[in-house]
Each structure stands twice: as C-alpha cells, then as structure tokens.
Design a protein around this motif. Structure first.
Motif, PDB file in Angstrom:
ATOM      1  N   SER A 121      -6.210  -6.326  40.270  1.00 19.36           N
ATOM      2  CA  SER A 121      -6.928  -5.536  39.051  1.00 19.36           C
ATOM      3  C   SER A 121      -6.326  -4.411  38.926  1.00 19.36           C
ATOM      4  O   SER A 121      -5.670  -3.622  39.423  1.00 19.36           O
ATOM      5  CB  SER A 121      -8.422  -5.605  39.573  1.00 19.36           C
ATOM      6  OG  SER A 121      -8.502  -4.579  40.545  1.00 19.36           O
ATOM      7  N   TRP A 141      -5.358 -12.195  32.146  1.00 17.58           N
ATOM      8  CA  TRP A 141      -6.520 -13.001  32.302  1.00 17.58           C
ATOM      9  C   TRP A 141      -7.769 -12.323  31.552  1.00 17.58           C
ATOM     10  O   TRP A 141      -7.932 -11.234  31.554  1.00 17.58           O
ATOM     11  CB  TRP A 141      -6.648 -13.477  33.824  1.00 17.58           C
ATOM     12  CG  TRP A 141      -5.741 -14.511  34.431  1.00 17.58           C
ATOM     13  CD1 TRP A 141      -4.497 -14.218  34.566  1.00 17.58           C
ATOM     14  CD2 TRP A 141      -6.034 -15.739  34.832  1.00 17.58           C
ATOM     15  NE1 TRP A 141      -4.019 -15.398  35.151  1.00 17.58           N
ATOM     16  CE2 TRP A 141      -4.828 -16.281  35.101  1.00 17.58           C
ATOM     17  CE3 TRP A 141      -7.199 -16.451  34.754  1.00 17.58           C
ATOM     18  CZ2 TRP A 141      -4.780 -17.482  35.681  1.00 17.58           C
ATOM     19  CZ3 TRP A 141      -6.933 -17.893  35.260  1.00 17.58           C
ATOM     20  CH2 TRP A 141      -5.731 -18.288  35.681  1.00 17.58           C
ATOM     21  N   HIS A 166     -12.472 -12.106  32.350  1.00 17.97           N
ATOM     22  CA  HIS A 166     -13.234 -12.663  33.331  1.00 17.97           C
ATOM     23  C   HIS A 166     -14.719 -12.531  32.663  1.00 17.97           C
ATOM     24  O   HIS A 166     -14.771 -11.481  31.734  1.00 17.97           O
ATOM     25  CB  HIS A 166     -13.319 -11.999  34.647  1.00 17.97           C
ATOM     26  CG  HIS A 166     -13.511 -10.401  34.530  1.00 17.97           C
ATOM     27  ND1 HIS A 166     -12.631  -9.660  34.310  1.00 17.97           N
ATOM     28  CD2 HIS A 166     -14.693  -9.708  34.807  1.00 17.97           C
ATOM     29  CE1 HIS A 166     -12.838  -8.001  34.059  1.00 17.97           C
ATOM     30  NE2 HIS A 166     -14.291  -8.340  34.321  1.00 17.97           N
ATOM     31  N   ALA A 207     -18.510 -12.609  37.596  1.00 22.32           N
ATOM     32  CA  ALA A 207     -17.202 -12.376  38.239  1.00 22.32           C
ATOM     33  C   ALA A 207     -16.810 -11.044  38.312  1.00 22.32           C
ATOM     34  O   ALA A 207     -17.057 -10.011  37.502  1.00 22.32           O
ATOM     35  CB  ALA A 207     -16.085 -13.095  37.309  1.00 22.32           C
ATOM     36  N   PRO A 231     -13.557  -8.776  39.623  1.00 20.50           N
ATOM     37  CA  PRO A 231     -12.019  -8.463  40.246  1.00 20.50           C
ATOM     38  C   PRO A 231     -12.096  -7.292  41.262  1.00 20.50           C
ATOM     39  O   PRO A 231     -12.672  -6.281  40.926  1.00 20.50           O
ATOM     40  CB  PRO A 231     -11.494  -8.311  38.979  1.00 20.50           C
ATOM     41  CG  PRO A 231     -12.315  -8.550  37.892  1.00 20.50           C
ATOM     42  CD  PRO A 231     -13.842  -8.182  38.501  1.00 20.50           C
ATOM     43  N   VAL A 268     -10.686 -11.989  43.651  1.00 12.39           N
ATOM     44  CA  VAL A 268     -11.494 -12.153  42.321  1.00 12.39           C
ATOM     45  C   VAL A 268     -12.936 -12.979  43.013  1.00 12.39           C
ATOM     46  O   VAL A 268     -12.879 -14.220  43.360  1.00 12.39           O
ATOM     47  CB  VAL A 268     -11.296 -13.036  41.216  1.00 12.39           C
ATOM     48  CG1 VAL A 268     -12.250 -12.873  40.044  1.00 12.39           C
ATOM     49  CG2 VAL A 268      -9.917 -12.209  40.787  1.00 12.39           C
ATOM     50  N   ILE A 327     -15.884 -14.700  42.210  1.00 10.37           N
ATOM     51  CA  ILE A 327     -16.102 -15.475  41.066  1.00 10.37           C
ATOM     52  C   ILE A 327     -17.850 -15.430  40.880  1.00 10.37           C
ATOM     53  O   ILE A 327     -18.428 -15.113  39.786  1.00 10.37           O
ATOM     54  CB  ILE A 327     -15.764 -16.972  41.028  1.00 10.37           C
ATOM     55  CG1 ILE A 327     -14.343 -16.942  41.120  1.00 10.37           C
ATOM     56  CG2 ILE A 327     -16.245 -17.403  39.562  1.00 10.37           C
ATOM     57  CD1 ILE A 327     -13.556 -16.354  40.058  1.00 10.37           C
ATOM     58  N   GLY A 337     -20.199 -17.419  36.718  1.00  9.28           N
ATOM     59  CA  GLY A 337     -18.998 -16.456  36.616  1.00  9.28           C
ATOM     60  C   GLY A 337     -17.598 -17.410  36.432  1.00  9.28           C
ATOM     61  O   GLY A 337     -17.621 -18.469  36.698  1.00  9.28           O
ATOM     62  N   SER A 338     -16.653 -16.670  35.798  1.00  9.33           N
ATOM     63  CA  SER A 338     -15.494 -17.411  35.421  1.00  9.33           C
ATOM     64  C   SER A 338     -14.307 -16.617  35.033  1.00  9.33           C
ATOM     65  O   SER A 338     -14.452 -15.509  34.795  1.00  9.33           O
ATOM     66  CB  SER A 338     -15.440 -18.526  34.303  1.00  9.33           C
ATOM     67  OG  SER A 338     -15.884 -18.087  33.212  1.00  9.33           O
ATOM     68  N   VAL A 339     -13.042 -17.103  35.335  1.00  7.34           N
ATOM     69  CA  VAL A 339     -11.729 -16.341  34.684  1.00  7.34           C
ATOM     70  C   VAL A 339     -10.841 -17.437  34.127  1.00  7.34           C
ATOM     71  O   VAL A 339     -10.815 -18.557  34.461  1.00  7.34           O
ATOM     72  CB  VAL A 339     -11.041 -15.592  35.949  1.00  7.34           C
ATOM     73  CG1 VAL A 339     -11.840 -14.443  36.503  1.00  7.34           C
ATOM     74  CG2 VAL A 339     -10.841 -16.848  36.843  1.00  7.34           C
ATOM     75  N   SER A 374     -13.954 -21.521  37.570  1.00  5.50           N
ATOM     76  CA  SER A 374     -15.553 -21.027  37.387  1.00  5.50           C
ATOM     77  C   SER A 374     -16.225 -21.496  38.800  1.00  5.50           C
ATOM     78  O   SER A 374     -15.722 -22.222  39.626  1.00  5.50           O
ATOM     79  CB  SER A 374     -16.163 -21.604  36.179  1.00  5.50           C
ATOM     80  OG  SER A 374     -16.206 -23.119  36.486  1.00  5.50           O
TER      81      SER A 374
END
Length: 505
Positions: free
Chosen positions: A60, A69, A71, A75, A77, A82, A84, A93-95, A249
């Motif tokens: 990060s 990316w 997020h 999520a 970082p 990470v 999630i 959560g998702s990236v 995710s």
C-alpha cells in the motif's frame, strides 16, 4: 502321417516369432509417436504484468491505496496484505484493477489466507474476470449478473449437503442470477472439495486460461513449497470476454472469517512460435514522454540535493559512499567488543562484592579472636570450656572462608587481565576470531569456577552449627515507671474531678 506331425511344431514356432516381432514393431512405433507428440507440445511463454498485480512488502501507498488497483467496501490494504473483509458479521469488500486487461491467454496466481475461530466460516472469497468492475453486490461482496467468470472459494454450507468448503467455477453472460440456496452447484462448470480455512501456510491458487481451457490448481497450505500444486478442476471450450477487469472480493454473514490476500500475480501467456509483443508498444507515446519528463525532473532535483549536501559537508566529499556505512565484519567486531565490555563490567562488580565480603569476614575473625583471648584469660590453664571450643571451630571456619575468598579474588583478577588483553589485541589489529573465542572460553571456565566456589561457601556457612550458638546478650529487665500507689491516687483524683464536673453541669 509322419510328415505333418513333424512339420506342425515348426509352423507354430514361425507363427509365434512373426507375431512377437509384429507386436514389438507396433509398440515401438506407438512410443515414437507419443514421444514426438510430447516433444512438440511446448509450454507457453510467460511474462509478468506488474500493472495488474500486487504483493508485499510495500503493498500500500502512503494514502492507503494500492498501485494500479482500487478497493471498496470493508477492504483494508496494508504493507504486507489486503484484508478483503475482517472477521466481523455482514462485511463486504473487494479490490479491482483500474485498467482493462486484453490478453488472449493469461495465468493468475493468488495467495490468500482464510482464518477464523469457529469450526465453520462464512461466506467465502471469489476471484473475478468480468467485463465491468463489480464493485459491490451480494455474490461474495461483488455484483450479481456479471459477464465473465468467477472462481469461488465457498466456506459456508447453505444447502446442508456437507459439501463445503468447496471451490467452484461459475460462468455468466450477464443474465443469470447466482443460486445462493444451492451454493451455486446448479450453475457450476467445475468444482472440487478443498478445505482452505485455518491452514499453517497461505493457500495458493493458480488459474490458467489457455486455448479456451480454464484450469484451476490448488496448493493446500500444508507445506511451504510454493510449487506444490494439485489439480482441482478443468473447463474446456470456455468463452470469456476479450477484455475485462480482474478482481478479488469476499463477504461474511452470520459467521465471520478474516479473508486476507497476500499477493495477486498476473502473467501473459504467448503460444510457442509466436513473438510476444514488445513492452514499448503497449505504452502510448504521450504517457512515455510524460514518464521521461518526470524522470528528468527527479534527476535534476537529485543533482541539486547532492550539490547542497557537498557544500554543507565539504569534509565528506572525498570519502567514498561505502565508507559511510557499517559493513558486516565491522558490525560483528563491534558486537564482540560490546559483549566484552559488558562481561568486564559484570566481573568488576563481582570483584567489588567479593572485596566487601572479605572485609566483613576479616572483621568477624578479629572479633572472634578477641573473644577467644578473653575466654583464655578467665579460665584455668589447660582447660577450655565448650564455648571456647566452639569459638575455635568458628575461627578455623572463617579462616578457610578467607582463604577461599582470596582464591576467588585472584581468579577474578586473572579474568580481568585476560579480558584486557583481548580488548588490546582487538583494538590494535581487529583480528584473531579464533583467539578471541578461546579467551572467551577461558573466561567462561573461570566464571563457572567462581560460581561453584561461592555456592560451596554458602552451603558450608548454612550448615555451620556455630551460628546457632552465638547469641546476643540479654538485656536486664527495665524497672516499671508507675507504682501501684501512684496509680491508685491517680484513679481517685480522676474520679473526683469527673464527679465534680457532672454536678456542675
């Protein structure tokens, strides 16, 4: 009749030999064909794509984002991974990659860890390749009715069939709604049962899309070997969008797990015989000029800072940069000398304590000797009482203690001398690792000897019965300060005064 009987075995033998040779030739031809087919099947060329990947230790940035990316949701970082979703209920959560991927063939390696306190967890983690970014939704934290594929690591058994944790490959053309009640089993193109929760090592998944075939390999997390993969599932004749976004995710429900992704590495695959596209052709000219301009500006700022530093520190200009830092050998020598100094200080402190004990023992010996002399003058010649004999034994014991303490003191002086010689040798030549270790072993033996002798002295003094004989003289009883007559007079006077006070009131 004799001729046919004699010719029959010869004909049978010729037939057997002909059959054997024909079979041998056939097997050799088949083996040659198999070997030729295996040699012609070459592995595709792999090229790492950093713009669609992330991993630690500097994952990060200072603003909390991930390079290339985005997020969303819950999520989090960090520098190494990470998260999630944390292990809280109803988290999503998702990236997702910022830019689209237009590779015809690709391979993704995902390293993750799913951990929780309970025997069961929820809901799971998903790896996506879709035409649009499914930033938030009900399918493992991403949007439903996606156009692409999803590889699901489902940890909760919704249908109660005891078939979880499981790994599923589900494709969608943008019209299907995910079947949560049956854990997607009615829509899965491929599946395998693998337990990926609470493993001693991170779990690794290798997802390969090559020549319209999707293959999923799993490292079960029981070994640190990164290449120890086992087959999970394979889907043939799979058509996916020509370009799309990669995403990861996760979601939790009534139960909760920590879903941590340590790395996501993407590789472009090129068929053997084809020339992989050059890296320069992928960067637009405007973007390349922009990066070149930023690099030149950074180089100019660095040169200015170097000039300012040289002006502020003119004495450092002629020194090489390597001399400003401590080498490995210098650090080891410094640590050796620091250890010697600490040992030297400890031995000095023990030497002071031994000197104090020696002074105290000498004082005790002098006092006891005076007592013995006084007893000798008061008793008759040639006769000693029991107290005198005990005092004599105490004097002998104390003399032995003094002798032992003197030996310990000399041993300490010898250790100090050895440490001083080692330090002088190190300061003069900074060499002799073997000699230094030899001196340290000698010092260690001396310290063990001192410790053993001190424990022996403590035990002998504790077992000495003379400590129970010597007692301090008892003081004569002190006369009472108040007699009976004075106490009676005091009580009468107090009673009269109290009665007068009551009558007055």
């Amino acid at each position: 009749m004799a001729v046919p009987i004699t010719e029959s075995p010869a004909v049978g033998a010729r037939l057997l030999i002909t059959t054997f040779v024909t079979t041998l030739i056939f097997h050799s031809s088949v083996a040659d064909i198999a070997v030729g087919a295996s040699t012609t099947e070459e592995a595709p060329h792999r090229r790492f794509e950093y713009k669609y990947s992330f991993k630690g230790p500097h994952l990060s940035q200072s603003d909390g984002g991930i390079p290339f990316w985005i997020h969303t949701g819950n999520a989090i970082p960090s520098a190494d991974q990470v998260r999630i979703t944390p292990s809280l209920r109803s988290q999503r959560g998702s990236v997702w990659t910022k830019n689209k991927v237009n590779f015809e063939h690709w391979e993704a390696e995902v390293t993750f860890r799913v951990s929780g306190r309970g025997r069961m967890g929820a809901d799971g983690l998903a790896v996506w390749f879709t035409s649009t970014q499914g930033l938030e939704g009900p399918v493992y934290g991403a949007a439903d009715q996606w156009n692409g594929i999803g590889v699901f690591f489902d940890s909760f058994d919704n249908d109660g069939k005891k078939n979880n944790p499981a790994i599923l490959v589900v494709g969608n053309n943008g019209n299907l709604v995910y079947d949560h009640q049956n854990d997607g089993s009615t829509q899965a193109l491929g599946t395998c049962l693998r337990d990926f929760r609470n493993k001693p090592y991170p779990v690794r998944a290798k997802i390969t899309y090559y020549k319209r075939t999707l293959t999923v390999l799993i490292n079960n997390g029981f070994t640190p070997d990164k290449e120890d993969y086992e087959f999970c599932t394979k889907v043939d004749n799979m058509v996916i969008p020509s370009d799309g976004f990669f995403g990861i995710s996760a979601a939790t429900g009534g139960l909760a797990d920590d879903h941590d992704v340590l790395s996501f590495l993407l590789f472009r695959l090129t068929e053997p015989g084809q020339q992989p596209p050059p890296v320069e052709s992928e960067i637009p000219k405007e973007e390349k000029d922009k990066y070149q301009e930023e690099f030149q500006n950074f180089q100019q700022e660095l040169d200015k800072k170097k000039e300012e530093f040289q002006k502020e520190h003119p004495d450092v200009q002629g020194e090489p940069i390597d001399d400003l830092y401590e080498s490995v050998n210098d650090r080891e020598i410094r640590q050796v000398f620091e250890g010697q100094n600490r040992i030297h200080l400890e031995i000095k402190q023990l030497n002071r304590q031994l000197a104090m004990i020696l002074d105290e023992q000498r004082r005790y010996v002098s006092v006891i000797t005076d007592e013995v002399a006084k007893k000798g003058t008061n008793t008759e010649s040639g006769q000693l009482d029991s107290a005198g004999q005990q005092l004599g034994s105490i004097v002998a014991t104390q003399q032995e203690v003094l002798k032992s303490l003197n030996e310990l003191k000399s041993s300490f002086h010898e250790s100090l001398r050895q440490i001083g010689s080692v330090q002088n040798q190190g300061n003069q030549a900074a060499m002799g690792t073997y000699e230094t270790m030899q001196h340290f072993s000698d010092i260690k033996e001396h310290l063990h000897t001192v410790k053993r002798d001190v424990e022996h002295l403590v035990q002998r003094n504790a077992q000495n019965p003379a400590d129970k004989v010597l007692k301090c003289p008892e003081l004569p009883p002190m006369p009472s300060c108040l007699s009976t007559v004075h106490f009676a007079i005091f009580v009468v006077v107090q009673s009269v005064l109290f009665f007068c006070y009551v009558m007055y009131k």
